[in-house]
Design a protein around this motif. Sequence first.
Motif, PDB file in Angstrom:
ATOM      1  N   GLY A  32      13.217  30.575 -22.771  1.00 43.65           N
ATOM      2  CA  GLY A  32      12.184  31.145 -23.611  1.00 43.65           C
ATOM      3  C   GLY A  32      12.601  32.420 -24.313  1.00 43.65           C
ATOM      4  O   GLY A  32      11.850  32.948 -25.134  1.00 43.65           O
ATOM      5  N   GLU A  33      13.804  32.925 -23.996  1.00 40.19           N
ATOM      6  CA  GLU A  33      14.329  34.116 -24.653  1.00 40.19           C
ATOM      7  C   GLU A  33      15.617  33.757 -25.392  1.00 40.19           C
ATOM      8  O   GLU A  33      16.232  32.731 -25.138  1.00 40.19           O
ATOM      9  CB  GLU A  33      14.584  35.234 -23.630  1.00 40.19           C
ATOM     10  N   SER A  34      16.006  34.628 -26.294  1.00 37.41           N
ATOM     11  CA  SER A  34      17.213  34.375 -27.084  1.00 37.41           C
ATOM     12  C   SER A  34      18.413  34.160 -26.176  1.00 37.41           C
ATOM     13  O   SER A  34      18.623  34.930 -25.229  1.00 37.41           O
ATOM     14  CB  SER A  34      17.494  35.553 -28.018  1.00 37.41           C
ATOM     15  N   PRO A  35      19.220  33.141 -26.433  1.00 36.65           N
ATOM     16  CA  PRO A  35      20.419  32.935 -25.627  1.00 36.65           C
ATOM     17  C   PRO A  35      21.503  33.941 -25.989  1.00 36.65           C
ATOM     18  O   PRO A  35      21.408  34.660 -26.982  1.00 36.65           O
ATOM     19  CB  PRO A  35      20.846  31.516 -26.013  1.00 36.65           C
ATOM     20  N   VAL A  36      22.529  33.965 -25.179  1.00 39.88           N
ATOM     21  CA  VAL A  36      23.686  34.822 -25.414  1.00 39.88           C
ATOM     22  C   VAL A  36      24.789  33.968 -26.020  1.00 39.88           C
ATOM     23  O   VAL A  36      25.155  32.925 -25.468  1.00 39.88           O
ATOM     24  CB  VAL A  36      24.175  35.458 -24.098  1.00 39.88           C
ATOM     25  N   GLY A  37      25.296  34.383 -27.174  1.00 39.31           N
ATOM     26  CA  GLY A  37      26.393  33.661 -27.800  1.00 39.31           C
ATOM     27  C   GLY A  37      27.729  34.210 -27.378  1.00 39.31           C
ATOM     28  O   GLY A  37      27.822  35.289 -26.786  1.00 39.31           O
ATOM     29  N   HIS A 207      12.746  29.748 -28.667  1.00 36.34           N
ATOM     30  CA  HIS A 207      12.605  31.200 -28.614  1.00 36.34           C
ATOM     31  C   HIS A 207      12.367  31.720 -30.026  1.00 36.34           C
ATOM     32  O   HIS A 207      12.647  31.033 -31.019  1.00 36.34           O
ATOM     33  CB  HIS A 207      13.870  31.839 -28.020  1.00 36.34           C
ATOM     34  N   ASP A 208      11.880  32.923 -30.112  1.00 36.27           N
ATOM     35  CA  ASP A 208      11.595  33.526 -31.411  1.00 36.27           C
ATOM     36  C   ASP A 208      12.882  33.667 -32.219  1.00 36.27           C
ATOM     37  O   ASP A 208      13.902  34.152 -31.717  1.00 36.27           O
ATOM     38  CB  ASP A 208      10.953  34.901 -31.232  1.00 36.27           C
ATOM     39  N   GLY A 209      12.811  33.234 -33.473  1.00 38.25           N
ATOM     40  CA  GLY A 209      13.977  33.345 -34.344  1.00 38.25           C
ATOM     41  C   GLY A 209      15.033  32.289 -34.108  1.00 38.25           C
ATOM     42  O   GLY A 209      16.174  32.452 -34.562  1.00 38.25           O
ATOM     43  N   ALA A 210      14.684  31.201 -33.441  1.00 41.08           N
ATOM     44  CA  ALA A 210      15.671  30.175 -33.099  1.00 41.08           C
ATOM     45  C   ALA A 210      16.193  29.468 -34.346  1.00 41.08           C
ATOM     46  O   ALA A 210      15.423  29.053 -35.217  1.00 41.08           O
ATOM     47  CB  ALA A 210      15.058  29.151 -32.152  1.00 41.08           C
TER      48      ALA A 210
END
Length: 254
Positions: A32-37, A207-210
Amino acid sequence: MLYLKGRSLPAAAPAAIPASADNWGLSFPTEGESPVGNATAADLARYNAYYLGDTGKKVIYLTFDCGYENGYTEQILDALKKHNAPAAFFVVGNMIETAPDIIRRMAADGHIVGNHTYHHPDMSAISDQAAFQKELDDLAALYQETTGETLPMFYRPPQGKYSTENLKQAQALGYKTIFWSLAYVDWYVDNQPTAEQAYSKLLPRIHDGAIVLLHSTSKTNAELLDDLLTKWEDMGYTFAPLTDLPEAAAQPNL
C-alpha cells in the motif's frame, strides 16, 4: 522480495543508478506504500526518468507494453474507454506493422503511444549513441507514417534493462524514460495467472502515484481490466496520463 521482470530476488537496499547494465527491480517493504526501486526517484530525476508519479495524490498512471497483437488489445481499449481512463501503450515495430488500425485507435482514443524501440533489443548493450537513436527514430518514423502524428516522447527500455549511459542517451534525444512501480507476471501467454492471482498482487500493492505496467498480450488482463479499474476507483483512485507526471526537480547530470 525484489521484483525483476521475469524473476524475484531477495530484497536489497536501494542503490544509486549502476554504471553498468542492470534490470529495473522493486521491493515492497510495506504493501500500500511506494515500493523501493534499485534506483531512487531522485537518482532517476537527473535523467528525466520516472518510476513513480505524484505520490501526494491517489492517482494511477496506467501503462501497457505491446510487443505484438494477441487478440486482446481492443478489449483493453474498450475497458479504458468505459472508465474514461487514459493510458500509455509502449509499442515496438512489429505491433505497428501488424496492427496499424489498433495503433490508430489508441491515438484516436486519446492514449499516449510510447517508444519501446523498433526491434526490442537489450538497449543496455548499445553504447553507440547513433545506434541507440536509430532504434527509437525508426519506431517514431513508423508511427508517424501510420498515424500522421508525432510519437510522444516517452521511452520504456525493453525488459527494463538499462544503464546510466542509456538514460543519458534517451535524455539527449528529448525522451522521458518510464519505468514502473507495480507489475506482476502477466506476460507468459501459455501460463496466464488467474484473476485471483492477479488481484493478489495488483490490489494490496497499489499506492499513490503508481506507474502500473501491464501487458496487452495478456488474456487475464483483458478479462479483468474493467473490474480492476472499478476496484481501484472504489479505493479512491483516479487515472492520469503520463503527461501529468510532475516535472523532475532540476538537478545536474552526472
